[in-house]
Design a protein around this motif. Structure first.
Motif, mmCIF file in Angstrom:
data_model
loop_
_atom_site.group_PDB
_atom_site.id
_atom_site.type_symbol
_atom_site.label_atom_id
_atom_site.label_comp_id
_atom_site.label_asym_id
_atom_site.label_seq_id
_atom_site.Cartn_x
_atom_site.Cartn_y
_atom_site.Cartn_z
ATOM 1 N N HIS A 1 -7.594 10.363 -7.458
ATOM 2 C CA HIS A 1 -7.765 10.502 -8.800
ATOM 3 C C HIS A 1 -7.353 8.752 -9.224
ATOM 4 O O HIS A 1 -6.267 8.486 -8.010
ATOM 5 C CB HIS A 1 -6.845 11.245 -10.158
ATOM 6 N N ALA A 2 -7.557 7.543 -9.785
ATOM 7 C CA ALA A 2 -7.190 6.441 -9.678
ATOM 8 C C ALA A 2 -6.222 6.641 -11.257
ATOM 9 O O ALA A 2 -5.983 7.637 -11.753
ATOM 10 C CB ALA A 2 -8.480 5.749 -10.636
ATOM 11 N N ALA A 3 -5.321 5.689 -10.469
ATOM 12 C CA ALA A 3 -4.003 5.147 -11.401
ATOM 13 C C ALA A 3 -4.066 4.339 -11.873
ATOM 14 O O ALA A 3 -4.262 3.341 -10.864
ATOM 15 C CB ALA A 3 -2.947 5.726 -11.137
ATOM 16 N N GLN A 4 -3.426 3.464 -13.372
ATOM 17 C CA GLN A 4 -3.081 2.608 -13.833
ATOM 18 C C GLN A 4 -1.917 2.273 -13.742
ATOM 19 O O GLN A 4 -0.738 2.960 -14.130
ATOM 20 C CB GLN A 4 -3.482 2.092 -15.193
ATOM 21 N N VAL A 5 -0.856 1.324 -12.972
ATOM 22 C CA VAL A 5 0.722 0.784 -12.867
ATOM 23 C C VAL A 5 1.441 0.504 -13.899
ATOM 24 O O VAL A 5 0.300 -0.358 -14.256
ATOM 25 C CB VAL A 5 0.755 0.463 -11.691
ATOM 26 N N PHE A 6 2.506 1.156 -14.298
ATOM 27 C CA PHE A 6 3.134 0.296 -15.754
ATOM 28 C C PHE A 6 3.388 -0.417 -14.942
ATOM 29 O O PHE A 6 4.220 -1.161 -13.601
ATOM 30 C CB PHE A 6 3.475 1.436 -16.424
ATOM 31 N N ARG A 7 3.622 -1.952 -15.392
ATOM 32 C CA ARG A 7 4.074 -3.024 -15.428
ATOM 33 C C ARG A 7 5.890 -3.109 -16.095
ATOM 34 O O ARG A 7 5.679 -2.576 -16.649
ATOM 35 C CB ARG A 7 4.005 -4.263 -16.056
ATOM 36 N N PRO A 8 6.551 -4.007 -15.623
ATOM 37 C CA PRO A 8 8.234 -3.985 -15.589
ATOM 38 C C PRO A 8 8.151 -4.057 -17.796
ATOM 39 O O PRO A 8 8.758 -3.605 -18.489
ATOM 40 C CB PRO A 8 9.352 -4.649 -15.301
ATOM 41 N N ASP A 9 7.104 -4.776 -18.215
ATOM 42 C CA ASP A 9 7.116 -5.255 -19.184
ATOM 43 C C ASP A 9 6.575 -4.072 -20.316
ATOM 44 O O ASP A 9 5.969 -3.708 -21.534
ATOM 45 C CB ASP A 9 6.809 -6.514 -19.699
ATOM 46 N N GLY A 10 6.083 -2.786 -19.248
ATOM 47 C CA GLY A 10 5.739 -1.722 -19.750
ATOM 48 C C GLY A 10 4.319 -1.803 -20.058
ATOM 49 O O GLY A 10 3.032 -0.336 -21.056
ATOM 50 N N THR A 11 3.159 -2.799 -19.881
ATOM 51 C CA THR A 11 1.395 -2.844 -19.757
ATOM 52 C C THR A 11 1.023 -2.398 -18.758
ATOM 53 O O THR A 11 1.587 -2.253 -17.994
ATOM 54 C CB THR A 11 1.445 -4.089 -20.177
ATOM 55 N N LEU A 12 -0.052 -2.006 -19.132
ATOM 56 C CA LEU A 12 -1.175 -1.187 -17.997
ATOM 57 C C LEU A 12 -1.308 -2.315 -16.679
ATOM 58 O O LEU A 12 -2.029 -3.638 -17.294
ATOM 59 C CB LEU A 12 -1.674 -0.166 -18.462
#
Length: 264
Positions: free
Chosen positions: A88-99
């Motif tokens: 399953h694919a996922a989008q990792v959260f950046r340190p600033d909270g964006t995807l």
């Protein structure tokens, strides 16, 4: 797939049944035995998302890899052992909270009586499967929350880690993003060099010439004095016999972006 060779790589016997207890043990052993590493990016090696190529690298050559490689091959092993396992694919959260971008990460969902999240390719993460059937579910240091479009947000220690898709994907879907991660100057993997695995007391990481050990929450860092010492650290801590050392970030031949995606 040579199942026995893969299980030997993990240091486990062939399991009697594809149950949850066995899944827990396999995940724990995979994390301990097969490091999370991005050395290929800095060794001029292609990242090829085909099961036979991954088997040769991870099992025969006793290397590690990053998410697409580790979870891609582990999912194949689980299927060979009788599990219903999908990527399953996922989008990792950046340190600033964006995807981050779509297909930024690959994880595994194993369906037993209920679905379980299994991930051996995210560095420091859960050492055992996480139940996916409930919503707003607290699982120790992990929290799983409903997200838009039916996705699931996975938090660790209160911090968002990634947003997981519900739909399964074939390994080939991740090839273009694996190429980007391996070649783009904007990728975290071209800008850093790491090899890491959990230990019984914490974690050990080799980043260039820095050996970092965390023992019972206390961090110890030492700069290795020579290429010979670095090679020895790869061998002793990660079981890798490298014929050459990875080039420091910024100088790897793959960071030029000249290579094309290698599809299975």
């Amino acid at each position: 797939m040579d199942i026995d060779a893969y299980l030997d790589r993990l240091g486990v016997a062939r399991p009697a049944a594809p149950d949850l207890a066995t899944l827990r043990h396999l995940q724990e052993r995979h994390l301990a035995a097969v490091p999370f590493e991005n050395l290929s990016v800095h060794l001029g090696e292609h990242v090829v998302l085909a099961e036979d190529e991954l088997f040769e690298k991870i099992v025969r050559r006793r290397r590690g890899g990053f998410c697409y490689e580790l979870n891609g091959l582990f999912a194949a092993l689980l299927r060979e052992l009788g599990y219903e396992a999908s990527l399953h694919a996922a989008q990792v959260f950046r340190p600033d909270g964006t995807l981050g971008p779509p297909l930024d990460h690959a994880a595994i969902v194993v369906t037993l009586d209920e679905p379980w999240l299994v991930d051996v390719g995210f560095g420091r993460f859960a050492e055992h499967p996480l139940r996916l059937s409930g919503v707003d579910t607290q699982l120790g240091e992990f929290l799983l929350l409903d997200a838009p479009h039916g996705d699931i947000d996975v938090l660790m220690d209160g911090k968002p880690q990634y947003r997981l898709e519900r739909r399964p994907r074939p390994l080939a879907d991740f090839a273009p993003m694996a190429w980007w991660q391996s070649t783009s100057p904007e990728s975290h993997f071209t800008r850093s060099l790491t090899c890491s695995r959990p230990t019984s007391q914490g974690r050990v990481t080799l980043s260039g010439d820095k050996l970092i050990e965390t023992v019972e929450g206390v961090r110890h860092e030492v700069v290795l004095p020579s290429p010979e010492a670095i090679r020895a650290a790869y061998r002793v801590y990660f079981g890798m016999a490298l014929t050459k050392l990875p080039t420091p970030p910024g100088e790897s031949p793959l960071t030029s972006g000249a290579l094309s995606p290698t599809l299975p």
